[in-house]
Design a protein around this motif. Structure first.
Motif, PDB file in Angstrom:
ATOM      1  N   ALA A  16     -22.584  24.271 -62.024  1.00  0.00           N
ATOM      2  CA  ALA A  16     -21.934  23.643 -63.023  1.00  0.00           C
ATOM      3  C   ALA A  16     -21.780  23.848 -64.564  1.00  0.00           C
ATOM      4  N   VAL A  19     -19.440  26.906 -64.767  1.00  0.00           N
ATOM      5  CA  VAL A  19     -18.158  26.413 -64.818  1.00  0.00           C
ATOM      6  C   VAL A  19     -17.741  25.806 -66.126  1.00  0.00           C
ATOM      7  N   GLY A  20     -18.604  25.119 -66.677  1.00  0.00           N
ATOM      8  CA  GLY A  20     -18.840  24.529 -68.031  1.00  0.00           C
ATOM      9  C   GLY A  20     -18.476  25.492 -69.058  1.00  0.00           C
ATOM     10  N   LEU A  27     -12.646  21.414 -72.550  1.00  0.00           N
ATOM     11  CA  LEU A  27     -13.403  20.487 -72.546  1.00  0.00           C
ATOM     12  C   LEU A  27     -13.387  19.642 -73.800  1.00  0.00           C
ATOM     13  N   ARG A  32     -19.131  17.228 -70.208  1.00  0.00           N
ATOM     14  CA  ARG A  32     -19.744  18.146 -69.537  1.00  0.00           C
ATOM     15  C   ARG A  32     -19.322  18.320 -68.141  1.00  0.00           C
ATOM     16  N   VAL A  33     -19.588  19.388 -67.449  1.00  0.00           N
ATOM     17  CA  VAL A  33     -19.184  19.523 -66.063  1.00  0.00           C
ATOM     18  C   VAL A  33     -20.504  18.951 -65.323  1.00  0.00           C
ATOM     19  N   GLU A  34     -20.194  18.185 -64.327  1.00  0.00           N
ATOM     20  CA  GLU A  34     -21.410  17.654 -63.438  1.00  0.00           C
ATOM     21  C   GLU A  34     -21.293  18.186 -62.092  1.00  0.00           C
ATOM     22  N   ALA A  36     -19.038  21.084 -59.522  1.00  0.00           N
ATOM     23  CA  ALA A  36     -17.707  21.782 -59.088  1.00  0.00           C
ATOM     24  C   ALA A  36     -17.893  22.341 -57.727  1.00  0.00           C
ATOM     25  N   VAL A  45     -13.300  19.991 -59.942  1.00  0.00           N
ATOM     26  CA  VAL A  45     -14.475  20.017 -61.040  1.00  0.00           C
ATOM     27  C   VAL A  45     -14.518  18.545 -61.647  1.00  0.00           C
ATOM     28  N   THR A  47     -16.288  16.261 -64.234  1.00  0.00           N
ATOM     29  CA  THR A  47     -16.911  16.128 -65.569  1.00  0.00           C
ATOM     30  C   THR A  47     -17.294  14.817 -65.692  1.00  0.00           C
TER      31      THR A  47
END
Length: 126
Positions: A16, A19-20, A27, A32-34, A36, A45, A47
């Motif tokens: 994550a 990817v973030g 974004l 924030r990416v949780e 993926a 993905v 978020t």
């Protein structure tokens, strides 16, 4: 993601944080990416605010579509498999009042369940 998973189209978890960093330019502040998942060249993905479906197109994959779906606009979702041990699954998302679902095919055993769980958690606000 291993070569065999890439060839068979299985969904593989992605880091994550990495990817973030890749998605930082798109974004929102505080987003924030949780979670993926990668499926060959495409990605799901999750978020804290939306689901981003990334579709790399063409032979080179240079053309990329980023489809953003705020969780609040997902009115329902479904996962359809051919059987208990079948790795093929079809995800259907109904967005807003559109009667036609957005459909994505995915394979990947455990990650099919993980994606469904992430959808349930994010859409239901858990």
């Amino acid at each position: 993601m291993g070569l065999l998973s890439a060839i068979t189209g299985n969904a593989a978890s992605r880091d994550a944080e990495a990817v973030g960093e890749e998605l930082a330019p798109i974004l929102a502040d505080g987003e924030r990416v949780e979670l993926a998942f990668q499926l060959v060249r495409d990605q799901f993905v999750f978020t804290n605010a939306r689901l981003i479906l990334i579709d790399k197109q063409g032979l080179t994959g240079r053309k990329v579509e980023y489809q953003s779906i705020p969780y609040r606009s997902i009115t329902r979702f479904a996962v359809e498999t051919a059987g208990h041990f079948d790795l093929d699954a079809e995800f259907k998302l109904w967005i807003g009042s559109d009667p036609t679902p957005l459909v994505r095919e995915i394979r990947g055993g455990e990650n099919v369940a993980a994606i469904q769980r992430a959808l349930a958690t994010m859409v239901l606000g858990g």
